[in-house]
Design an enzyme around this catalytic site. Structure first.
Site, PDB file in Angstrom:
ATOM      1  N   HIS A  73       1.463  -1.452   0.178  1.00 17.86           N
ATOM      2  CA  HIS A  73      -0.071  -0.269   0.145  1.00 17.86           C
ATOM      3  C   HIS A  73       1.013   1.072  -0.042  1.00 17.86           C
ATOM      4  O   HIS A  73       2.027   1.876   0.506  1.00 17.86           O
ATOM      5  CB  HIS A  73      -1.046   0.106   1.483  1.00 17.86           C
ATOM      6  CG  HIS A  73      -1.584   1.228   0.695  1.00 17.86           C
ATOM      7  ND1 HIS A  73      -3.016   1.043  -0.088  1.00 17.86           N
ATOM      8  CD2 HIS A  73      -1.601   2.680   1.991  1.00 17.86           C
ATOM      9  CE1 HIS A  73      -3.320   2.411   0.975  1.00 17.86           C
ATOM     10  NE2 HIS A  73      -2.645   3.104   1.991  1.00 17.86           N
ATOM     11  N   ASP A 117      -6.518  -2.669   4.014  1.00 16.58           N
ATOM     12  CA  ASP A 117      -5.655  -1.883   4.289  1.00 16.58           C
ATOM     13  C   ASP A 117      -4.526  -2.901   6.036  1.00 16.58           C
ATOM     14  O   ASP A 117      -4.685  -1.893   6.955  1.00 16.58           O
ATOM     15  CB  ASP A 117      -4.860  -1.210   4.207  1.00 16.58           C
ATOM     16  CG  ASP A 117      -5.304  -0.911   2.641  1.00 16.58           C
ATOM     17  OD1 ASP A 117      -4.243  -1.711   1.603  1.00 16.58           O
ATOM     18  OD2 ASP A 117      -5.875   0.168   1.970  1.00 16.58           O
TER      19      ASP A 117
HETATM   20  C1  GRF Z   1       0.824   0.347  -6.324  1.00 19.60           C
HETATM   21  O1  GRF Z   1       0.907   1.905  -6.631  1.00 19.60           O
HETATM   22  C2  GRF Z   1       0.708   0.026  -5.043  1.00 19.60           C
HETATM   23  O2  GRF Z   1       1.163   0.669  -3.788  1.00 19.60           O
HETATM   24  C3  GRF Z   1      -0.909  -0.400  -5.400  1.00 19.60           C
HETATM   25  O3  GRF Z   1      -0.925   0.130  -7.112  1.00 19.60           O
HETATM   26  C4  GRF Z   1       0.094   0.311  -7.201  1.00 19.60           C
HETATM   27  C5  GRF Z   1      -0.068  -0.674  -8.485  1.00 19.60           C
HETATM   28  O4  GRF Z   1       0.748  -0.253  -9.690  1.00 19.60           O
HETATM   29  N1  GRF Z   1      -1.809  -0.665  -4.218  1.00 19.60           N
HETATM   30  P1  GRF Z   1       2.032  -1.498 -10.366  1.00 19.60           P
HETATM   31  O5  GRF Z   1       0.821  -1.663 -11.060  1.00 19.60           O
HETATM   32  O6  GRF Z   1       2.623  -2.282  -9.908  1.00 19.60           O
HETATM   33  O7  GRF Z   1       2.462  -0.333 -11.593  1.00 19.60           O
END
Ligand code: GRF
Length: 208
Positions: A110, A151
């Site tokens: 997160h 979360d």
């Molecule tokens: C990231 O910011 C992660 O923390 C959140 O969703 C986003 C995913 O990005 N849960 P990606 O698909 O890994 O580029």
């Protein structure tokens, strides 16, 4: 090695960080055995293909009961003898039957320091917009186990990122990814995989 599935919905930069760490020898205790996408358009599937990791789409159908979707997901996980799941930008809420079956075996990343800016409705840019509008000077990322509270599961690792006066939600999102998420998640996958392999909890109770 612990057979690990990475669950994705979008671009998959966190998946890429895991694949790169694996290729560099930094995740010796986990095998990235499967990528599960919540939709067929996820670019993460292309990244899986490039890395030679099998990819499948398990999409919740319109009107499908959440538990029935969970059963389909569980069937895929069991068929592939998956012992650890990593949610890396996975936007579908996991049903309780999956969370129960994989207790302390599902990680999520997160993009804030939990318990700030987390829970229902805090995803994507909204998290960084909220941090900037509150005026905090430090944010970051958190890897935690997944339980039934969004979360809300036990925290595994956190990394702080300083906010700059000229940050926008977009620049902050990028820096939190580069400085925190892409570092933290691969390291947490290794730590948890190693711990599971070394513990009694091991491979037995999932019949892997
Ligand atoms: C990231 O910011 C992660 O923390 C959140 O969703 C986003 C995913 O990005 N849960 P990606 O698909 O890994 O580029």
């Amino acid at each position: 090695m612990l057979r690990t599935a990475v669950l994705v919905s979008g671009g998959g930069t966190n998946l890429q960080a895991i694949l790169d760490a694996k290729a560099a020898g930094r995740i010796p205790d986990a095998e990235i055995a499967l990528v599960i996408a919540s939709n067929p358009g996820a670019y993460a599937l292309e990244r899986a293909k490039q890395a030679g990791v099998p990819g499948v789409v398990v999409q919740k159908a319109k009107g499908e009961a959440i538990e029935a979707y969970g059963e389909r997901l569980l069937a895929v996980l069991r068929e592939n003898r998956i012992g650890l799941c990593v949610l890396a930008g996975f936007l579908t809420i996991l049903p309780e039957n999956v969370i129960r079956a994989y207790d302390h075996r599902i990680l999520n990343i997160h993009p804030s320091l939990i318990p700030s800016f987390c829970g229902k409705g805090f995803y994507g840019l909204k998290v960084h917009e909220a941090a900037l509008s509150y005026g905090v000077k430090v944010t970051g990322a958190t890897v935690h186990f997944v339980n039934e509270i969004p979360d809300g599961g036990e925290i595994i690792a956190q990394k702080a990122v300083y906010i700059r006066p000229d940050d926008t939600p977009e620049t902050l999102q990028r820096r939190v990814m580069e400085e925190a998420e892409w570092v933290l998640l691969p390291a947490a996958v290794e730590d948890v995989a190693k711990e599971i392999r070394n513990s009694e909890f091991g491979m037995r109770n999932l019949e892997l």
